[in-house]
Design an enzyme around this catalytic site. Structure first.
Site, PDB file in Angstrom:
ATOM      1  N   ALA A   1      30.151   8.053 -12.283  1.00  0.00           N
ATOM      2  CA  ALA A   1      30.463   9.339 -12.895  1.00  0.00           C
ATOM      3  C   ALA A   1      29.317   9.675 -13.845  1.00  0.00           C
ATOM      4  O   ALA A   1      28.619   8.776 -14.330  1.00  0.00           O
ATOM      5  CB  ALA A   1      31.780   9.232 -13.644  1.00  0.00           C
TER       6      ALA A   1
ATOM      7  N   GLU B   1      33.819   3.658  -6.290  1.00  0.00           N
ATOM      8  CA  GLU B   1      35.212   4.110  -6.094  1.00  0.00           C
ATOM      9  C   GLU B   1      35.285   5.206  -5.036  1.00  0.00           C
ATOM     10  O   GLU B   1      36.215   5.234  -4.220  1.00  0.00           O
ATOM     11  CB  GLU B   1      35.772   4.590  -7.431  1.00  0.00           C
ATOM     12  CG  GLU B   1      35.912   3.429  -8.416  1.00  0.00           C
ATOM     13  CD  GLU B   1      36.246   3.870  -9.836  1.00  0.00           C
ATOM     14  OE1 GLU B   1      35.563   4.784 -10.362  1.00  0.00           O
ATOM     15  OE2 GLU B   1      37.183   3.324 -10.424  1.00  0.00           O
TER      16      GLU B   1
ATOM     17  N   GLY C   1      32.166   5.197 -10.449  1.00  0.00           N
ATOM     18  CA  GLY C   1      32.794   6.213  -9.601  1.00  0.00           C
ATOM     19  C   GLY C   1      32.164   6.285  -8.212  1.00  0.00           C
ATOM     20  O   GLY C   1      32.809   6.723  -7.260  1.00  0.00           O
TER      21      GLY C   1
ATOM     22  N   GLU D   1      31.458  -0.037 -15.671  1.00  0.00           N
ATOM     23  CA  GLU D   1      31.992   0.801 -16.758  1.00  0.00           C
ATOM     24  C   GLU D   1      32.178   0.023 -18.049  1.00  0.00           C
ATOM     25  O   GLU D   1      32.102   0.581 -19.142  1.00  0.00           O
ATOM     26  CB  GLU D   1      33.342   1.413 -16.346  1.00  0.00           C
ATOM     27  CG  GLU D   1      33.276   2.473 -15.268  1.00  0.00           C
ATOM     28  CD  GLU D   1      33.464   1.934 -13.857  1.00  0.00           C
ATOM     29  OE1 GLU D   1      33.182   0.728 -13.621  1.00  0.00           O
ATOM     30  OE2 GLU D   1      33.892   2.709 -12.993  1.00  0.00           O
TER      31      GLU D   1
HETATM   32  C1  HXC Z   1      24.286  10.226 -15.537  1.00  0.00           C
HETATM   33  C2  HXC Z   1      22.660   8.919 -14.569  1.00  0.00           C
HETATM   34  C3  HXC Z   1      23.625   7.995 -14.125  1.00  0.00           C
HETATM   35  C4  HXC Z   1      25.010   8.267 -14.436  1.00  0.00           C
HETATM   36  C5  HXC Z   1      21.704   7.286 -13.505  1.00  0.00           C
HETATM   37  N1  HXC Z   1      21.476   8.439 -14.159  1.00  0.00           N
HETATM   38  N2  HXC Z   1      22.991   6.991 -13.477  1.00  0.00           N
HETATM   39  N3  HXC Z   1      22.984  10.023 -15.260  1.00  0.00           N
HETATM   40  N4  HXC Z   1      25.274   9.383 -15.159  1.00  0.00           N
HETATM   41  N5  HXC Z   1      26.009   7.470 -14.038  1.00  0.00           N
HETATM   42  C6  HXC Z   1      20.209   9.114 -14.405  1.00  0.00           C
HETATM   43  C7  HXC Z   1      19.389   8.395 -15.471  1.00  0.00           C
HETATM   44  O1  HXC Z   1      19.832   8.786 -16.749  1.00  0.00           O
HETATM   45  C8  HXC Z   1      18.018   8.911 -15.156  1.00  0.00           C
HETATM   46  O2  HXC Z   1      17.877  10.223 -15.631  1.00  0.00           O
HETATM   47  C9  HXC Z   1      18.028   8.984 -13.630  1.00  0.00           C
HETATM   48  O3  HXC Z   1      19.395   9.054 -13.252  1.00  0.00           O
HETATM   49  C10 HXC Z   1      17.408   7.765 -12.983  1.00  0.00           C
HETATM   50  O4  HXC Z   1      18.045   6.614 -13.496  1.00  0.00           O
HETATM   51  P1  HXC Z   1      17.262   5.377 -14.137  1.00  0.00           P
HETATM   52  O5  HXC Z   1      18.212   4.665 -15.019  1.00  0.00           O
HETATM   53  O6  HXC Z   1      15.969   5.824 -14.733  1.00  0.00           O
HETATM   54  O7  HXC Z   1      16.941   4.533 -12.820  1.00  0.00           O
HETATM   55  P2  HXC Z   1      16.800   2.961 -12.686  1.00  0.00           P
HETATM   56  O8  HXC Z   1      16.000   2.402 -13.835  1.00  0.00           O
HETATM   57  O9  HXC Z   1      16.297   2.731 -11.306  1.00  0.00           O
HETATM   58  O10 HXC Z   1      18.272   2.359 -12.847  1.00  0.00           O
HETATM   59  C11 HXC Z   1      19.260   2.682 -11.867  1.00  0.00           C
HETATM   60  C12 HXC Z   1      20.660   2.280 -12.389  1.00  0.00           C
HETATM   61  C13 HXC Z   1      20.904   2.922 -13.774  1.00  0.00           C
HETATM   62  C14 HXC Z   1      20.776   0.754 -12.464  1.00  0.00           C
HETATM   63  C15 HXC Z   1      21.675   2.784 -11.359  1.00  0.00           C
HETATM   64  O11 HXC Z   1      20.622   4.312 -13.684  1.00  0.00           O
HETATM   65  C16 HXC Z   1      22.305   2.777 -14.266  1.00  0.00           C
HETATM   66  O12 HXC Z   1      22.701   1.724 -14.756  1.00  0.00           O
HETATM   67  N6  HXC Z   1      23.073   3.861 -14.227  1.00  0.00           N
HETATM   68  C17 HXC Z   1      24.424   3.917 -14.767  1.00  0.00           C
HETATM   69  C18 HXC Z   1      25.391   3.147 -13.906  1.00  0.00           C
HETATM   70  C19 HXC Z   1      26.794   3.186 -14.468  1.00  0.00           C
HETATM   71  O13 HXC Z   1      27.033   2.707 -15.594  1.00  0.00           O
HETATM   72  N7  HXC Z   1      27.727   3.759 -13.735  1.00  0.00           N
HETATM   73  C20 HXC Z   1      29.124   3.879 -14.178  1.00  0.00           C
HETATM   74  C21 HXC Z   1      29.345   5.210 -14.837  1.00  0.00           C
HETATM   75  S1  HXC Z   1      30.943   5.383 -15.508  1.00  0.00           S
HETATM   76  P3  HXC Z   1      16.690  10.627 -16.628  1.00  0.00           P
HETATM   77  O14 HXC Z   1      16.983  12.056 -16.970  1.00  0.00           O
HETATM   78  O15 HXC Z   1      16.747   9.693 -17.769  1.00  0.00           O
HETATM   79  O16 HXC Z   1      15.470  10.441 -15.794  1.00  0.00           O
HETATM   80  C22 HXC Z   1      31.901   5.729 -14.190  1.00  0.00           C
HETATM   81  C23 HXC Z   1      33.379   5.942 -14.494  1.00  0.00           C
HETATM   82  C24 HXC Z   1      34.154   6.270 -13.278  1.00  0.00           C
HETATM   83  O17 HXC Z   1      31.486   5.825 -13.102  1.00  0.00           O
HETATM   84  C25 HXC Z   1      35.565   6.619 -13.641  1.00  0.00           C
HETATM   85  C26 HXC Z   1      36.046   7.812 -12.900  1.00  0.00           C
HETATM   86  C27 HXC Z   1      37.343   8.381 -13.363  1.00  0.00           C
END
Ligand code: HXC
Length: 258
Positions: free
Chosen positions: A65, A112, A109, A132
């Protein structure tokens, strides 16, 4: 319909929906999920579509998400607004089969969403995770429930509590994905699987989807009874007559969804 965060292509009875927010690794925001639900409902109502594939980019199916969208929200915002609830409910109500073709990250997400599909074909570079916990929250669209049913308690706890990623091999060993293919061949393989399903009777396909999904909702005896009833009811279709006649006549069945 013109979409901004997804690309929809219909080819040979298969609707391919590509998540397309490359700058955010296909992070799921209101717009993307809204467009995805629209496209799925469109596919559901389109007689030309017999199977659906949801995919992302080579680097990310979806990295979760959208954290930036969620970061300032309060409990009241997400509870009263039912964040992602209606979209998740709408996705699992689709009766046509949906394959998730996952390359790269399927996190939070994203994992999911893949699990809401009927099965997952993974590229060999796929990485699944429920990270998360690193954000001070937990899974909210099935990561603590579907994942546990798919891979068992111990692995699910490990994923949800440590936030570690699972690679494609482990995902296949654990039963999260149905097969692993080379990343370059992912689309081809997913479209081929969808094409195979598209050849079947749509009535039977929808019955199978309903019956398998039922196994997650009801006790075994109820599920078996449901299965038997649906199996019996398929004998009321012309497609059953055609399928069995084609076998006897050593030819391909020509199903007509009747
Ligand atoms: C918003 C995101 C994002 C996310 C990545 N980006 N994941 N933006 N929400 N979930 C953005 C980064 O901010 C960045 O933007 C660009 O995408 C590229 O990501 P990087 O981090 O620079 O890439 P990399 O170093 O290759 O790392 C990849 C990654 C990392 C390991 C996937 O991005 C990451 O850990 N992302 C978050 C994963 C996460 O925590 N997901 C769970 C979310 S909570 P900029 O602008 O900085 O270039 C969730 C709740 C669900 O999903 C519940 C539903 C009800």
């Amino acid at each position: 319909m013109a979409y901004e965060t997804i690309i929809v292509e219909v080819e040979d009875h298969v609707a391919k929906i590509t998540l397309n927010r490359p700058d955010a690794l296909n992070a799921l925001n209101d717009q993307l999920l809204g467009e995805l639900v629209d496209a799925l409902q469109d596919a559901e109502g389109n007689d030309k579509v017999r199977c659906i594939v949801i995919t992302g980019s080579e680097k990310a199916f979806a990295a979760g998400a959208d954290i930036k969208m969620m970061s300032e929200k309060s409990f009241v915002d997400v509870f009263a607004g039912n964040l992602f609830g209606p979209e998740a409910d709408a996705i699992v109500r689709i009766r046509k089969p949906i394959i998730a073709a996952v390359s790269g990250y399927a996190l939070g997400g994203g994992c999911e969403l893949a699990m809401m599909c009927d099965f997952i074909i993974a590229a060999d570079n796929a990485k699944f995770g429920q990270p998360e916990i690193n954000l001070g929250v937990m899974a909210g669209m099935g990561g603590s429930q579907r994942l546990t049913r798919f891979i068992g308690k111990s692995k699910s706890m490990d994923m949800n509590l440590t936030g570690r990623f699972m690679d494609a091999d482990e995902a296949e060993r654990s039963g999260l994905v149905s097969r692993v293919v080379p990343a370059k061949k992912l689309t081809e393989e997913a479209m081929a699987a969808a094409g195979k399903i598209a050849e079947k009777s749509m009535i039977t396909v929808m019955a199978v989807k309903e019956a398998v999904n039922r196994s997650y909702e009801v006790p075994l005896a109820e599920g078996l009874l449901f299965e038997r009833r649906v199996f019996h009811s398929l004998f009321a279709t012309e497609d059953q007559k055609e399928g069995m006649a084609a076998f006897a006549e050593k030819r391909e069945a020509q199903f007509r969804d009747k």
